[in-house]
Design a protein around this motif. Structure first.
Motif, PDB file in Angstrom:
ATOM      1  N   ILE A  98       0.865  -7.051  -6.274  1.00  0.00           N
ATOM      2  CA  ILE A  98       1.148  -5.632  -6.076  1.00  0.00           C
ATOM      3  C   ILE A  98       2.650  -5.445  -5.934  1.00  0.00           C
ATOM      4  O   ILE A  98       3.378  -6.386  -5.589  1.00  0.00           O
ATOM      5  N   LEU A  99       3.108  -4.207  -6.200  1.00  0.00           N
ATOM      6  CA  LEU A  99       4.538  -3.924  -6.248  1.00  0.00           C
ATOM      7  C   LEU A  99       4.899  -2.848  -5.229  1.00  0.00           C
ATOM      8  O   LEU A  99       4.957  -1.660  -5.562  1.00  0.00           O
ATOM      9  N   PRO A 100       5.132  -3.225  -3.984  1.00  0.00           N
ATOM     10  CA  PRO A 100       5.470  -2.218  -2.974  1.00  0.00           C
ATOM     11  C   PRO A 100       6.868  -1.636  -3.189  1.00  0.00           C
ATOM     12  O   PRO A 100       7.726  -2.324  -3.742  1.00  0.00           O
ATOM     13  N   PRO A 101       7.048  -0.338  -2.799  1.00  0.00           N
ATOM     14  CA  PRO A 101       6.051   0.523  -2.162  1.00  0.00           C
ATOM     15  C   PRO A 101       5.048   1.038  -3.184  1.00  0.00           C
ATOM     16  O   PRO A 101       5.423   1.483  -4.264  1.00  0.00           O
ATOM     17  N   THR A 102       3.770   1.003  -2.810  1.00  0.00           N
ATOM     18  CA  THR A 102       2.726   1.425  -3.732  1.00  0.00           C
ATOM     19  C   THR A 102       1.509   1.881  -2.954  1.00  0.00           C
ATOM     20  O   THR A 102       1.515   1.907  -1.709  1.00  0.00           O
ATOM     21  N   TYR A 103       0.453   2.222  -3.653  1.00  0.00           N
ATOM     22  CA  TYR A 103      -0.777   2.715  -3.041  1.00  0.00           C
ATOM     23  C   TYR A 103      -1.380   1.643  -2.133  1.00  0.00           C
ATOM     24  O   TYR A 103      -1.636   0.517  -2.558  1.00  0.00           O
ATOM     25  N   GLY A 104      -1.621   2.016  -0.875  1.00  0.00           N
ATOM     26  CA  GLY A 104      -2.014   1.043   0.131  1.00  0.00           C
ATOM     27  C   GLY A 104      -3.388   0.429  -0.032  1.00  0.00           C
ATOM     28  O   GLY A 104      -3.661  -0.647   0.508  1.00  0.00           O
ATOM     29  N   MET A 105      -4.279   1.085  -0.799  1.00  0.00           N
ATOM     30  CA  MET A 105      -5.647   0.571  -0.914  1.00  0.00           C
ATOM     31  C   MET A 105      -5.728  -0.730  -1.703  1.00  0.00           C
ATOM     32  O   MET A 105      -6.708  -1.468  -1.559  1.00  0.00           O
ATOM     33  N   TYR A 106      -4.741  -1.035  -2.547  1.00  0.00           N
ATOM     34  CA  TYR A 106      -4.790  -2.305  -3.275  1.00  0.00           C
ATOM     35  C   TYR A 106      -4.836  -3.473  -2.288  1.00  0.00           C
ATOM     36  O   TYR A 106      -5.650  -4.393  -2.425  1.00  0.00           O
ATOM     37  N   PRO A 149       2.333   7.292 -12.756  1.00  0.00           N
ATOM     38  CA  PRO A 149       3.392   7.495 -11.770  1.00  0.00           C
ATOM     39  C   PRO A 149       3.041   6.851 -10.424  1.00  0.00           C
ATOM     40  O   PRO A 149       1.882   6.866 -10.018  1.00  0.00           O
ATOM     41  N   ASN A 150       4.063   6.332  -9.784  1.00  0.00           N
ATOM     42  CA  ASN A 150       3.847   5.527  -8.589  1.00  0.00           C
ATOM     43  C   ASN A 150       3.727   6.384  -7.330  1.00  0.00           C
ATOM     44  O   ASN A 150       4.392   7.407  -7.189  1.00  0.00           O
ATOM     45  N   ASN A 151       2.874   5.937  -6.450  1.00  0.00           N
ATOM     46  CA  ASN A 151       2.717   6.540  -5.129  1.00  0.00           C
ATOM     47  C   ASN A 151       3.230   5.544  -4.101  1.00  0.00           C
ATOM     48  O   ASN A 151       2.737   4.410  -4.071  1.00  0.00           O
ATOM     49  N   PRO A 152       4.266   5.860  -3.316  1.00  0.00           N
ATOM     50  CA  PRO A 152       4.742   7.194  -2.950  1.00  0.00           C
ATOM     51  C   PRO A 152       6.015   7.659  -3.648  1.00  0.00           C
ATOM     52  O   PRO A 152       6.550   8.714  -3.323  1.00  0.00           O
ATOM     53  N   ARG A 314       7.032   8.068   5.105  1.00  0.00           N
ATOM     54  CA  ARG A 314       6.949   6.783   4.392  1.00  0.00           C
ATOM     55  C   ARG A 314       8.075   5.839   4.783  1.00  0.00           C
ATOM     56  O   ARG A 314       8.340   4.864   4.073  1.00  0.00           O
ATOM     57  N   THR A 315       8.716   6.065   5.921  1.00  0.00           N
ATOM     58  CA  THR A 315       9.893   5.293   6.299  1.00  0.00           C
ATOM     59  C   THR A 315       9.601   3.819   6.521  1.00  0.00           C
ATOM     60  O   THR A 315      10.500   2.986   6.421  1.00  0.00           O
ATOM     61  N   THR A 316       8.352   3.465   6.806  1.00  0.00           N
ATOM     62  CA  THR A 316       8.004   2.057   7.037  1.00  0.00           C
ATOM     63  C   THR A 316       7.740   1.296   5.739  1.00  0.00           C
ATOM     64  O   THR A 316       7.589   0.071   5.762  1.00  0.00           O
ATOM     65  N   GLN A 317       7.676   1.991   4.613  1.00  0.00           N
ATOM     66  CA  GLN A 317       7.392   1.331   3.337  1.00  0.00           C
ATOM     67  C   GLN A 317       8.646   0.651   2.790  1.00  0.00           C
ATOM     68  O   GLN A 317       9.761   1.145   2.986  1.00  0.00           O
ATOM     69  N   PRO A 318       8.484  -0.467   2.096  1.00  0.00           N
ATOM     70  CA  PRO A 318       9.643  -1.176   1.532  1.00  0.00           C
ATOM     71  C   PRO A 318      10.474  -0.261   0.625  1.00  0.00           C
ATOM     72  O   PRO A 318       9.935   0.431  -0.237  1.00  0.00           O
ATOM     73  N   GLY A 319      11.779  -0.247   0.858  1.00  0.00           N
ATOM     74  CA  GLY A 319      12.682   0.556   0.043  1.00  0.00           C
ATOM     75  C   GLY A 319      12.640   2.045   0.330  1.00  0.00           C
ATOM     76  O   GLY A 319      13.258   2.827  -0.398  1.00  0.00           O
ATOM     77  N   CYS A 320      11.930   2.446   1.386  1.00  0.00           N
ATOM     78  CA  CYS A 320      11.745   3.876   1.669  1.00  0.00           C
ATOM     79  C   CYS A 320      12.236   4.277   3.057  1.00  0.00           C
ATOM     80  O   CYS A 320      11.692   5.199   3.683  1.00  0.00           O
TER      81      CYS A 320
END
Length: 347
Positions: A98-106, A149-152, A314-320
């Motif tokens: 998986i490629l974070p930041p991305t949809y958390g359900m993966y 398109p990527n989330n988030p 989304r501040t805790t997500q990588p790169g966000c």
């Protein structure tokens, strides 16, 4: 690519459950059904639904230009994704990328299925780092998830990068196109026949405004769809969901008009946000939402909550770091958001 080598041996050997409606279909309206232990008194939902959603698939086929034998419907995209995990990934052995930041359900689904998750963060511009992805893979890497398109982040991935991954990744590439109807980029559905290892997932929850009915769609080769059909629950898409999806999908102009309104409102929102002093950056978006960077995400998030506006922190997500995700609302909702932000700025 030999898809059969990627499928779990237990799945290949599985004999699917045969429901009553699998065994007997396409009958006259006056046929007497005494085979499925149903309540015989008609109320619109006393009979089991079509286990293969044939009428609904036919409508989707007309809209998307994909044959019905190349699609599987599920109880939301999450069920579709879970079935893909079960088909290809051996618990406590295989891994997914998986490629974070991305949809958390993966990652959630990987954990539920006892599958290792390998994370390769997106670049600073939120694009896949192809070389890094390929370097991280091994013989047990079965799935690669690309949300575009990527989330988030809201952006679409480079066509060249995705094509290279489809050609060089030795497993299944799952492209999650939940937001594709808002994008100027073409769907990868147009190249489904070109790549046997390609799975495209879409949903009726976003552009078609049917999040409440939970309907996800998987498009893939007939080889993959046939196996997924053997492992899905027999009646996984209920009758009310099928009826509502058919009703709304037939309102083609309504969906098109709503998409156009959302894109127009997105542009207005972005223009207005550029005047807010604590908004430091607005990221480009191909979706019905966009990501912004502010001076203090936690502070601004809480200020909006206190004013009755809920966005996503989304501040805790990588790169966000210090990023907030804003969904485009109605014109009145968007005006309220800007008005509240202007009030916060003036204090």
């Amino acid at each position: 690519m030999n898809i059969q080598r990627l499928i779990r041996p237990t799945i290949k050997a599985l004999k699917p459950y045969s429901s009553a409606r699998d065994e007997f279909q396409g009958v006259p309206a006056d046929m007497v059904f005494l085979d499925a232990n149903e309540n015989p008194f008609e109320n619109g939902v006393n009979r089991y639904p079509d286990p293969h959603q044939n009428r609904l698939k036919s409508i989707l086929s007309d809209i998307k230009g994909i044959p019905t034998q190349n699609m599987l419907l599920g109880n939301g995209s999450d069920e579709v994704l879970d079935l893909i995990f079960r088909m290809f990934c051996e618990p406590n052995k295989d891994n997914v990328i998986i490629l974070p930041p991305t949809y958390g359900m993966y990652e959630v689904l990987a954990n539920l299925n006892a599958i290792e998750t390998i994370k390769v963060p997106l670049s600073e511009s939120f694009q896949p780092k192809v070389d890094a992805i390929l370097n991280e893979t091994n013989v047990n890497s079965k799935l690669l998830f690309l949300c575009s398109p990527n989330n988030p982040t809201g952006n679409s991935f480079s066509t060249d990068d995705v094509e290279r991954l489809l050609k060089q990744f030795q497993g299944i590439v799952v492209i999650d196109e939940a937001y594709i109807d808002f994008s100027s980029q073409q769907s990868w559905l147009n190249r489904l026949e070109e790549f046997p290892n390609l799975i495209v997932t879409q949903t009726l929850s976003k552009a078609y405004g049917m999040a409440g009915i939970r309907l996800g769609i998987c498009y893939a080769s007939t080889e993959i769809i046939e196996v997924l059909n053997t492992i899905k629950p027999p009646y996984n898409v209920n009758e009310l969901t099928q009826q509502k999806a058919i009703e709304n999908l037939n309102k083609k102009e309504l969906a098109a008009n709503q998409i156009a309104d959302i894109l127009k409102e997105r542009d207005i929102l972005i223009t207005e946000l550029k005047t807010i002093s604590f908004v430091l950056k607005i990221y480009p978006s191909d979706a019905n939402f966009f990501l912004i960077q502010v001076d203090d995400a936690n502070k601004r998030y809480n200020q909006l909550i206190n004013q009755g506006i809920v966005i996503r922190n989304r501040t805790t997500q990588p790169g966000c770091k210090d990023c907030l995700r804003i969904t485009v609302g109605t014109a009145s909702e968007n005006k309220k958001l800007i008005r509240v932000l202007q009030d916060i700025q003036s204090k």
